[in-house]
Design an enzyme around this catalytic site. Structure first.
Site, short mmCIF file in Angstrom:
data_model
loop_
_atom_site.label_atom_id
_atom_site.label_comp_id
_atom_site.label_asym_id
_atom_site.label_seq_id
_atom_site.Cartn_x
_atom_site.Cartn_y
_atom_site.Cartn_z
N MET A 10 42.13 53.31 34.80
CA MET A 10 42.90 52.96 36.00
C MET A 10 44.40 53.04 35.71
O MET A 10 45.08 52.03 35.76
CB MET A 10 42.50 51.57 36.48
CG MET A 10 41.03 51.43 36.79
SD MET A 10 40.52 49.73 37.09
CE MET A 10 40.59 49.04 35.43
N THR A 83 45.45 47.59 32.88
CA THR A 83 46.29 47.81 34.06
C THR A 83 46.80 46.46 34.51
O THR A 83 46.10 45.45 34.39
CB THR A 83 45.51 48.49 35.18
OG1 THR A 83 46.24 48.37 36.41
CG2 THR A 83 44.15 47.87 35.39
N ASN A 84 48.02 46.42 35.02
CA ASN A 84 48.59 45.16 35.49
C ASN A 84 48.00 44.71 36.81
O ASN A 84 47.62 43.55 36.98
CB ASN A 84 50.12 45.30 35.64
CG ASN A 84 50.84 45.38 34.32
OD1 ASN A 84 51.29 44.37 33.78
ND2 ASN A 84 50.97 46.58 33.79
N THR A 85 47.87 45.63 37.77
CA THR A 85 47.45 45.26 39.12
C THR A 85 46.09 44.59 39.14
O THR A 85 45.88 43.62 39.89
CB THR A 85 47.42 46.52 40.02
OG1 THR A 85 48.74 47.06 40.10
CG2 THR A 85 46.92 46.18 41.41
N CYS A 197 53.46 48.22 35.27
CA CYS A 197 52.35 49.14 35.52
C CYS A 197 52.21 49.94 34.24
O CYS A 197 53.21 50.42 33.68
CB CYS A 197 52.65 50.04 36.70
SG CYS A 197 51.43 51.37 36.91
N THR A 198 51.00 50.07 33.75
CA THR A 198 50.82 50.66 32.42
C THR A 198 51.10 52.15 32.38
O THR A 198 51.13 52.75 31.30
CB THR A 198 49.41 50.36 31.86
OG1 THR A 198 48.42 50.76 32.83
CG2 THR A 198 49.26 48.88 31.55
N GLU A 199 51.33 52.78 33.55
CA GLU A 199 51.77 54.18 33.57
C GLU A 199 53.29 54.33 33.50
O GLU A 199 53.79 55.39 33.09
CB GLU A 199 51.27 54.89 34.84
CG GLU A 199 49.83 55.33 34.81
CD GLU A 199 48.88 54.19 35.13
OE1 GLU A 199 47.71 54.26 34.72
OE2 GLU A 199 49.29 53.22 35.81
#
Length: 233
Positions: A10, A83-85, A197-199
């Site tokens: 994700m 993932t943060n969300t 956000c990990t991206e």
């Protein structure tokens, strides 16, 4: 060494960074031929991405809880959401498990606290930037105040994540846009910025802006390595 259960996919663009950071961290910590013991449940992001945008949080929570249970049943000693969300449903996941979930906001909060900062900017999906599950946790547990972009900039940050970064697209124009947004938040008193956000660390890193950058992918991975390699003595 403990086995780390990862809920990933994700997107896979950031999940692969977790795999790299965890193995590099264990190698640095233990030396020799040591590498991380990892179980990975990787979602098809096409199936997952549409749920929060349609407000289907209950269905998404069910999927996340089931993934965590499968990792626990497979032998994981601790769980991490890559993932943060998706930490919005961390309480439900924790309730369903008999093993700990290492929360990404706690890892970030401890690092910000260690650096002595009290007011930081937060970039992430619109869910992460506007809802209380992340900002409220930082304030309640660490006394850290969070500032976020105005609505138009939030939309830009959110869209770049989903339309570009999650697809492996890195654009210099988007990097400059993020840098301008961060500098604007510095003007509102932000002493540092959480890449929530990990991206986002695929786009922005240390040295790109004039305030400290908190890369949640690296910070979370480091906390996982520390817990996985911690002696029980």
């Amino acid at each position: 060494m403990k086995t780390i259960g990862l809920i990933g996919g994700m997107s896979w663009e950031s999940t692969q960074e977790y795999y790299r950071f965890l193995n590099e961290g264990v190698k640095e910590e233990l030396g020799g031929l040591n590498s991380a013991k990892i179980l990975l449940y990787s979602f098809n992001f096409q199936d997952i991405e549409k749920l929060p945008h349609r407000g289907r949080w209950e269905a998404l929570t069910h999927e996340m809880v089931e993934a965590a249970r499968k990792l626990e049943q497979g032998g994981a000693d601790l769980i991490a959401i890559c993932t943060n969300t998706m930490h919005k449903m961390a309480p439900e996941i924790e309730e369903a498990l008999d093993i700990p979930l290492l929360h990404i906001a706690d890892a970030a909060g401890r690092e910000i606290e260690r650096r002595g900062l009290k007011r930081v900017a937060l970039l992430g999906t619109n869910f992460t930037m506007t809802e209380d599950f992340y900002r409220g946790r930082l304030l309640e547990k660490f006394g850290i105040e969070v500032v976020v972009p105005e609505e138009g900039d939030r939309k830009l940050v959110h869209n770049i994540i989903y339309d570009e970064l999650c697809r492996g697209i890195i654009r210099e124009e988007s990097r400059r846009a993020y840098m301008e947004i961060i500098e604007g938040l510095k003007g509102r008193g932000a002493e540092g910025v959480i890449l929530g956000c990990t991206e986002i660390p695929l786009l922005i890193g240390d040295g790109d802006v004039s305030i400290p950058v908190f890369d949640t992918t690296k910070i979370h991975s480091a906390a996982l390595v520390a817990e996985a390699t911690r002696s029980e003595d």
